[in-house]
Design a protein around this motif. Structure first.
Motif, PDB file in Angstrom:
ATOM      1  N   ASP A   1       0.835  -1.203   0.000  1.00  0.00           N
ATOM      2  CA  ASP A   1       0.000   0.000   0.000  1.00  0.00           C
ATOM      3  C   ASP A   1       0.872   1.255   0.000  1.00  0.00           C
ATOM      4  N   SER A   2       0.252   2.377  -0.262  1.00  0.00           N
ATOM      5  CA  SER A   2       0.987   3.642  -0.323  1.00  0.00           C
ATOM      6  C   SER A   2       1.583   4.037   1.014  1.00  0.00           C
TER       7      SER A   2
ATOM      8  N   GLN B   1     -13.229 -12.816 -16.380  1.00  0.00           N
ATOM      9  CA  GLN B   1     -12.431 -11.990 -15.485  1.00  0.00           C
ATOM     10  C   GLN B   1     -13.353 -10.949 -14.859  1.00  0.00           C
ATOM     11  N   TYR B   2     -13.214 -10.770 -13.539  1.00  0.00           N
ATOM     12  CA  TYR B   2     -14.046  -9.842 -12.790  1.00  0.00           C
ATOM     13  C   TYR B   2     -13.160  -8.966 -11.925  1.00  0.00           C
ATOM     14  N   ILE B   3     -13.722  -7.841 -11.481  1.00  0.00           N
ATOM     15  CA  ILE B   3     -12.957  -6.979 -10.595  1.00  0.00           C
ATOM     16  C   ILE B   3     -13.850  -6.484  -9.462  1.00  0.00           C
ATOM     17  N   LEU B   4     -13.279  -6.440  -8.268  1.00  0.00           N
ATOM     18  CA  LEU B   4     -13.930  -5.877  -7.094  1.00  0.00           C
ATOM     19  C   LEU B   4     -13.307  -4.516  -6.821  1.00  0.00           C
ATOM     20  N   LYS B   5     -14.126  -3.545  -6.350  1.00  0.00           N
ATOM     21  CA  LYS B   5     -13.625  -2.200  -6.067  1.00  0.00           C
ATOM     22  C   LYS B   5     -14.165  -1.729  -4.727  1.00  0.00           C
ATOM     23  N   SER B   6     -13.271  -1.128  -3.943  1.00  0.00           N
ATOM     24  CA  SER B   6     -13.641  -0.562  -2.652  1.00  0.00           C
ATOM     25  C   SER B   6     -13.093   0.857  -2.534  1.00  0.00           C
ATOM     26  N   SER B   7     -13.936   1.771  -2.116  1.00  0.00           N
ATOM     27  CA  SER B   7     -13.494   3.136  -1.816  1.00  0.00           C
ATOM     28  C   SER B   7     -13.359   3.350  -0.320  1.00  0.00           C
ATOM     29  N   SER B   8     -13.511   2.257   0.465  1.00  0.00           N
ATOM     30  CA  SER B   8     -13.520   2.366   1.933  1.00  0.00           C
ATOM     31  C   SER B   8     -12.318   1.715   2.592  1.00  0.00           C
TER      32      SER B   8
ATOM     33  N   LYS C   1      -4.000  -0.799  -5.560  1.00  0.00           N
ATOM     34  CA  LYS C   1      -4.538   0.485  -5.132  1.00  0.00           C
ATOM     35  C   LYS C   1      -4.279   1.465  -6.258  1.00  0.00           C
ATOM     36  N   ILE C   2      -5.359   1.983  -6.841  1.00  0.00           N
ATOM     37  CA  ILE C   2      -5.275   2.858  -8.003  1.00  0.00           C
ATOM     38  C   ILE C   2      -6.138   4.083  -7.748  1.00  0.00           C
ATOM     39  N   ASN C   3      -5.512   5.251  -7.780  1.00  0.00           N
ATOM     40  CA  ASN C   3      -6.238   6.509  -7.540  1.00  0.00           C
ATOM     41  C   ASN C   3      -7.054   6.466  -6.254  1.00  0.00           C
ATOM     42  N   GLY C   4      -6.470   5.884  -5.204  1.00  0.00           N
ATOM     43  CA  GLY C   4      -7.112   5.850  -3.898  1.00  0.00           C
ATOM     44  C   GLY C   4      -8.145   4.763  -3.726  1.00  0.00           C
ATOM     45  N   GLN C   5      -8.446   4.013  -4.788  1.00  0.00           N
ATOM     46  CA  GLN C   5      -9.418   2.925  -4.719  1.00  0.00           C
ATOM     47  C   GLN C   5      -8.682   1.590  -4.622  1.00  0.00           C
ATOM     48  N   TYR C   6      -9.288   0.632  -3.921  1.00  0.00           N
ATOM     49  CA  TYR C   6      -8.718  -0.715  -3.815  1.00  0.00           C
ATOM     50  C   TYR C   6      -9.434  -1.641  -4.787  1.00  0.00           C
ATOM     51  N   TYR C   7      -8.652  -2.423  -5.513  1.00  0.00           N
ATOM     52  CA  TYR C   7      -9.191  -3.320  -6.520  1.00  0.00           C
ATOM     53  C   TYR C   7      -8.641  -4.728  -6.295  1.00  0.00           C
TER      54      TYR C   7
END
Length: 544
Positions: free
Chosen positions: A176-177, A241-248, A225-231
């Motif tokens: 992580d950053s 292929q699927y992707i999960l995204k979290s902004s929390s 972690k891309i532009n503050g979002q977790y994938y």
């Protein structure tokens, strides 16, 4: 879960891919929110053709460190394991080293009373930690525990950092950053673990997502972690292929979106590109490096550009509704050097093997050496090549290629067998048999395994010829285009110039359940007593 359940969950039966991906063909655009300029130091390479590597490298994780791209892949029972690939443009790749120097996970990986076929290095993760300028490899073994290896250079040396009691199945490692280490892992039920600052222990783990029944199996985690979002990037084997995204935060909650499903791939007769990773170039462009099921050759890496929607979801760029067979090359700085080709000649110069080579299980290191030639001393008394130690393998170059070896058989003993094989769960070989005072070159087929990787056939001699002298040249050619009925052929020479075909064509099997594709293999084993030796003085891999 049981071993059988895991095997079946990893790959469904392969069929010819049809249909469309989630994203339609879009014009090339910059990656969403990156803001990277493309300055004068960057140049667009020539268009590339998929697969970018026509060799067997599956379950890819891909990263960029500075101006260099690195990738890791599965190797199952081959040793050393987890090759590290290196590229400067995402198109031309070389093998830099291996993250797992030896499969010291139990006696079965030594072919010493047990076997590790189709175990070992499955989908694992490669990451780089800027704070300590260290590469990390993380993977679970035998559904029992997770191993972490580190190195300060991708080519090694790599050493084991720690063992973690939780088996992180199909793991993706995120630095992580704020320098915290997280691992996404699981099969259908996806969890995230946080590691201690030194990466040696698990601090916490939490389930973050369960795949809906309408989707089914999800695995093969890659964590970003891309532009503050977790994938969390996930594969539905073997067609989605699927992707999960979290902004929390890394522990969610996550929402899911389909990236592709039943997308026609770039290899005729092959499967749907899936289970790879996302990577960003220096100029801000994004790419997806996936693999295509393409048996009998294995699983081949393919590359496609990716753009991002305004709300932060990746879209694979298509060509006529399919993963393109060709795209414009990535815009990257000029390479500092040319990568080492994966084909060509190896005279086994120096005192170590080049990273293109991997043993079938761990070798007995007291019975082989390299010094301007590869010497193999017999390490096993057996009539079963699948049980013989110190068989050295090399990936086959697709779509078709030929391997030629020069073999000095002067020091072979009665009952010894040495040569060049097309190795998989159904195999054949051409080689030298020494029985009494006679030397024969033989073509042998009918080497087979069952679904539990037990030997069911040790081979039948299909043709042979008596030869004289101390050297012989052996040749194997293989057509590894996807499909049934692909053939391998064998020939020999006593002068290195004129080759004579020996034996019938060998039909390569294309059952996916062995996972690894066919390989060329150099072998020498005894059927009567140890003590013999052979010397391979040259190996050449060529394409038409």
């Amino acid at each position: 879960m049981s071993w059988t359940h895991h095997i079946l969950s990893r790959r469904r039966a392969l069929t010819t891919a049809t249909g469309l991906a989630a994203g339609a063909l879009l014009p090339p655009t910059a990656a969403h929110g990156t803001g990277f300029p493309q300055g004068p130091a960057l140049a667009t390479a020539a268009a590339f053709t998929n697969p970018v590597i026509w060799q067997d490298f599956a379950d890819i994780d891909v990263i960029r460190v500075g101006d260099t791209f690195y990738a890791s892949a599965s190797t199952m029972h081959y040793s050393p394991g987890a090759p590290v690939l290196r590229s400067y443009d995402l198109v031309n790749w070389e093998i830099a080293g291996h993250s797992v120097p030896v499969l010291d996970f139990g006696a079965k990986y030594d072919l010493n009373g047990a076997r590790g076929y189709v175990r070992g290095i499955w989908a694992s993760s490669l990451a780089y930690r800027p704070s300590n300028r260290t590469f990390y490899w993380l993977g679970q073994i035998d559904f029992a525990r997770t191993y972490v290896y580190t190195a300060t250079a991708a080519e090694g040396p790599w050493s084991r950092l720690t063992t973690i009691s939780t088996p992180y199945y199909d793991a993706g490692l995120l630095v992580d950053s704020d320098d915290t280490l997280y691992v996404a892992y699981g099969n259908t039920t996806i969890s995230v673990a946080q590691l201690s600052p030194d990466g040696r222990n698990q601090v916490r783990t939490q389930q973050v997502f369960t795949a809906p029944s309408s989707v089914g199996t999800l695995e093969g985690s890659r964590f970003y972690k891309i532009n503050g979002q977790y994938y969390i990037f996930l594969t539905r084997p073997a067609n989605g292929q699927y992707i999960l995204k979290s902004s929390s935060g890394p522990f969610g909650p996550y929402t899911m979106r389909q990236v592709l499903l039943d997308l026609p791939g770039p290899i005729a007769g092959g499967g749907v590109p899936h289970q790879g990773g996302l990577v960003q170039t220096q100029g801000g462009a994004w790419y997806y490096l996936a693999f295509v099921d393409a048996y009998p050759g294995g699983r081949m890496p393919a590359l496609a550009p990716v753009t991002w929607t305004a709300d932060g979801w990746p879209v694979v760029q298509l060509v006529n509704g399919a993963w393109g067979t060709s795209y414009p090359g990535p815009t990257v700085p000029p390479p500092p050097r040319q990568v080492t080709p994966m084909t060509g000649v190896d005279t086994f110069d120096g005192t170590v093997l080049k990273p293109r080579w991997e043993w079938n299980h761990n070798p007995d290191n007291t019975r082989w050496s390299v010094n301007n030639g590869l010497t193999l001393r017999t390490a096993t008394v057996t009539d079963d090549l699948y049980g013989a130690r110190n068989t050295l393998t090399h990936r086959i170059q697709g779509p078709t290629s030929t391997a030629t070896v020069q073999l000095d058989h002067t020091e072979m003993r009665n009952g010894d067998r040495a040569g060049l094989a097309l190795l998989r769960d159904s195999s054949a070989w051409i080689g030298v048999k020494r029985d009494g005072a006679g030397i024969r070159v033989s073509m042998v087929n009918g080497l087979t395994m069952d679904a539990n990787w037990n030997t069911t056939g040790t081979g039948t001699e299909a043709a042979s010829v008596t030869v004289s002298g101390s050297r012989v040249w052996l040749r194997a050619s293989a057509d590894i285009r996807p499909g049934t009925g692909r053939l391998g052929t064998f020939s020999y020479s006593t002068d290195g110039t004129t080759f004579t075909r020996l034996g019938p064509a060998f039909s390569l099997g294309n059952d996916w359940r062995f996972f690894m594709g066919y390989r060329f293999a150099l072998f020498h084993h005894a059927t009567q007593a140890l003590g013999g030796a052979v010397r391979f003085t040259r190996f050449e891999l060529t394409t038409p």
